[in-house]
Design a protein around this motif. Structure first.
Motif, short mmCIF file in Angstrom:
data_model
loop_
_atom_site.label_atom_id
_atom_site.label_comp_id
_atom_site.label_asym_id
_atom_site.label_seq_id
_atom_site.Cartn_x
_atom_site.Cartn_y
_atom_site.Cartn_z
N PHE A 99 -7.13 4.85 -2.99
CA PHE A 99 -7.90 3.68 -3.39
C PHE A 99 -6.97 2.47 -3.49
O PHE A 99 -5.77 2.62 -3.74
CB PHE A 99 -8.58 3.91 -4.74
CG PHE A 99 -9.78 4.81 -4.65
CD1 PHE A 99 -10.91 4.41 -3.96
CD2 PHE A 99 -9.79 6.05 -5.26
CE1 PHE A 99 -12.03 5.23 -3.88
CE2 PHE A 99 -10.90 6.88 -5.19
CZ PHE A 99 -12.01 6.46 -4.50
N PRO A 100 -7.51 1.27 -3.30
CA PRO A 100 -6.68 0.06 -3.41
C PRO A 100 -6.02 -0.02 -4.79
O PRO A 100 -6.69 0.14 -5.81
CB PRO A 100 -7.66 -1.08 -3.21
CG PRO A 100 -8.84 -0.48 -2.52
CD PRO A 100 -8.89 0.95 -2.98
N SER A 101 -4.74 -0.25 -4.79
CA SER A 101 -4.00 -0.36 -6.05
C SER A 101 -2.71 -1.12 -5.77
O SER A 101 -2.41 -1.45 -4.63
CB SER A 101 -3.69 1.02 -6.62
OG SER A 101 -2.89 1.76 -5.73
N GLY A 102 -1.97 -1.41 -6.81
CA GLY A 102 -0.70 -2.09 -6.66
C GLY A 102 -0.64 -3.35 -7.49
O GLY A 102 -1.61 -3.76 -8.13
N ALA A 103 0.52 -3.96 -7.45
CA ALA A 103 0.78 -5.13 -8.30
C ALA A 103 -0.17 -6.28 -8.03
O ALA A 103 -0.48 -7.05 -8.93
CB ALA A 103 2.22 -5.59 -8.10
#
Length: 124
Positions: A99-103
């Motif tokens: 799934f889309p994630s990150g800073a």
């Protein structure tokens, strides 16, 4: 520096994982890979096993939400030719996604994805 921001980034990764896990709890056909935060494990990505991963990826693309399938099954790569059947690897490649994630992702971004996934699940 990057090292100074590391604790914040690690906490952000754990928070994002928990948002997805909690927000999609009980949604049929979606399972999260257990992550033991107490043991110091921090997920680099938000991994899920989805019964219809390809369908969900296409559905999300229609809403301009980009998620990625897991890498191809390792035994199908040239370097591992002849390794024999690896049914778990094949299953993960066919059903796993990130799934889309990150800073760069906000909690609002993640809630938008959660709502879209719930919509997909309700239609299937």
């Amino acid at each position: 520096t990057v090292a100074q921001r590391l604790p914040e980034r690690l906490e952000n990764a754990k928070r994002q994982y928990r948002l997805y896990r909690d927000g999609l709890h009980g949604v049929p056909g979606i399972r999260f890979i257990d992550t033991d935060f107490d043991a110091g494990i921090v997920p680099l990505w938000v991994d899920a096993i989805v019964d219809d991963a390809a369908g969900l990826i296409e559905f999300l693309k229609g809403r301009k939400i980009d998620c990625r399938p897991f890498w191809p099954a390792i035994h199908l790569q040239a370097a591992y030719a002849g390794a024999g059947a690896c049914p778990s690897s094949r299953y993960a490649a066919e059903h796993g996604l990130w799934f889309p994630s990150g800073a760069g992702k906000t909690d609002d971004d993640i809630h938008e994805v959660i709502e879209a996934v719930r919509e997909f699940a309700a239609r299937h």
